[in-house]
Scaffold this motif. Structure first.
Motif, PDB file in Angstrom:
ATOM      1  N   PRO A   1       0.863  -1.083   0.285  1.00 23.34           N
ATOM      2  CA  PRO A   1       0.129  -0.028   0.138  1.00 23.34           C
ATOM      3  C   PRO A   1       0.785   1.254   0.030  1.00 23.34           C
ATOM      4  CG  PRO A   1      -0.112  -0.819   2.113  1.00 23.34           C
ATOM      5  CD  PRO A   1       0.665  -1.837   1.330  1.00 23.34           C
ATOM      6  N   LYS A   2       0.393   2.321  -0.286  1.00 24.26           N
ATOM      7  CA  LYS A   2       1.017   3.722  -0.408  1.00 24.26           C
ATOM      8  C   LYS A   2       0.925   4.094   0.986  1.00 24.26           C
ATOM      9  CE  LYS A   2      -0.002   8.513  -1.882  1.00 24.26           C
ATOM     10  NZ  LYS A   2      -0.767   9.496  -2.515  1.00 24.26           N
ATOM     11  N   THR A   3       1.983   4.580   1.303  1.00 29.48           N
ATOM     12  CA  THR A   3       2.227   4.922   2.861  1.00 29.48           C
ATOM     13  C   THR A   3       2.982   6.430   2.460  1.00 29.48           C
ATOM     14  OG1 THR A   3       4.524   3.950   2.985  1.00 29.48           O
ATOM     15  CG2 THR A   3       2.573   2.910   3.990  1.00 29.48           C
ATOM     16  N   ASP A   4       4.203   6.779   3.163  1.00 32.48           N
ATOM     17  CA  ASP A   4       4.889   7.859   2.726  1.00 32.48           C
ATOM     18  C   ASP A   4       5.727   7.846   1.291  1.00 32.48           C
ATOM     19  OD1 ASP A   4       6.402   6.002   3.808  1.00 32.48           O
ATOM     20  OD2 ASP A   4       7.831   7.719   4.605  1.00 32.48           O
TER      21      ASP A   4
ATOM     22  N   ALA B   1       0.764   2.825  -8.094  1.00 38.31           N
ATOM     23  CA  ALA B   1       1.637   3.871  -8.634  1.00 38.31           C
ATOM     24  C   ALA B   1       2.721   3.257  -9.645  1.00 38.31           C
ATOM     25  CB  ALA B   1       2.425   4.633  -7.596  1.00 38.31           C
ATOM     26  N   ALA B   2       3.245   2.093  -9.352  1.00 37.34           N
ATOM     27  CA  ALA B   2       4.052   1.470 -10.277  1.00 37.34           C
ATOM     28  C   ALA B   2       3.410   0.798 -11.360  1.00 37.34           C
ATOM     29  CB  ALA B   2       4.886   0.602  -9.317  1.00 37.34           C
TER      30      ALA B   2
ATOM     31  N   LYS C   1      11.865   5.383  -5.306  1.00 39.01           N
ATOM     32  CA  LYS C   1      10.990   6.125  -4.143  1.00 39.01           C
ATOM     33  C   LYS C   1      10.910   5.371  -3.037  1.00 39.01           C
ATOM     34  CE  LYS C   1       8.663   9.120  -7.910  1.00 39.01           C
ATOM     35  NZ  LYS C   1       7.672   9.664  -8.120  1.00 39.01           N
ATOM     36  N   THR C   2      10.999   4.177  -3.118  1.00 40.02           N
ATOM     37  CA  THR C   2      10.929   2.952  -1.888  1.00 40.02           C
ATOM     38  C   THR C   2      12.087   2.691  -1.373  1.00 40.02           C
ATOM     39  OG1 THR C   2       8.669   2.635  -2.663  1.00 40.02           O
ATOM     40  CG2 THR C   2       9.910   0.911  -1.050  1.00 40.02           C
TER      41      THR C   2
END
Length: 219
Positions: free
Chosen positions: A63-66, A72-73, A194-195
């Protein structure tokens, strides 16, 4: 940067088994097979809604976090390409059957589509499938042992030209989706930059870098 084989080993460790289609993925080659629906000329394709559903499942896994999540990918689109180019016909069929059956499981459990579920319900649904997949895959592995033994016995009586190659039975749909989610996300620009922390051209090797709690892993 992590290479493909290292990533496959990581995903195999996280999911408890070898990655389906992993060898073709590592070699950057497809199997040359394509899913067919009545005609051998029809290439494997998913509908826009099916890809959206895969994105939604993947977003529940990562899931999306910060940082951005799997959606999104564009992991759903990655799954379509991976299944088309790296899965065998039997694996493709199992994936498609599982995907088509998934909405019915959601309606049976929650009387609503996966898209309409709360985050808690989505999580519960995938936990249920994770447990189901563990039992299913264990059964497939036991059947594979018997099939491999039978094939080895048959091949002993065949000359080299008539030797048959062993093909494992397909794994559970959710296992394939989870593996593809992890592969797709961590090979994407979003996941890698980004991660994870990413350096396009690595510098010198340093085996004793201080760790700061909460810092991201390297891509």
């Amino acid at each position: 940067m992590m290479n493909r084989r290292e990533l496959l080993q990581l995903v195999a460790t996280m999911t408890g088994m070898a990655v389906v289609g992993g060898e073709a993925f590592a070699l950057n080659l497809g199997t040359g097979l394509s899913y067919t629906a009545g005609s051998s000329d029809i290439r494997f394709r998913l509908t826009a809604r099916e890809i959206n559903l895969l994105d939604e499942i993947a977003e529940t896994i990562i899931p999306k976090t910060d940082t951005p999540g799997a959606k999104a990918a564009k992991v759903g689109r990655f799954m379509e390409v991976m299944v088309r180019d790296c899965y065998t016909k039997a694996q493709q069929d199992a994936f498609v059957d599982g995907l088509k059956n998934f909405p019915s499981l959601c309606l049976e459990q929650y009387q609503k589509s996966f898209f309409s579920m709360s985050a808690k319900q989505k999580h519960e649904m995938l936990v249920r499938l994770e447990k189901e997949a563990k039992t299913f895959n264990a059964g497939q592995s036991e059947r594979d042992k018997e099939r491999r033994h039978a094939l080895d016995t048959e091949n002993k009586d065949n000359d080299f030209a008539r030797q048959k190659e062993f093909e494992s039975l397909p794994k559970h749909f959710y296992t394939m989706v989870k593996q593809l989610t992890l592969l797709g996300f961590f090979t994407s620009e979003t996941g890698a930059t980004k991660t994870l922390r990413y350096v396009a051209v690595p510098g010198r090797y340093d085996g004793n870098v201080p760790y700061v709690k909460g810092q991201r892993a390297w891509a």
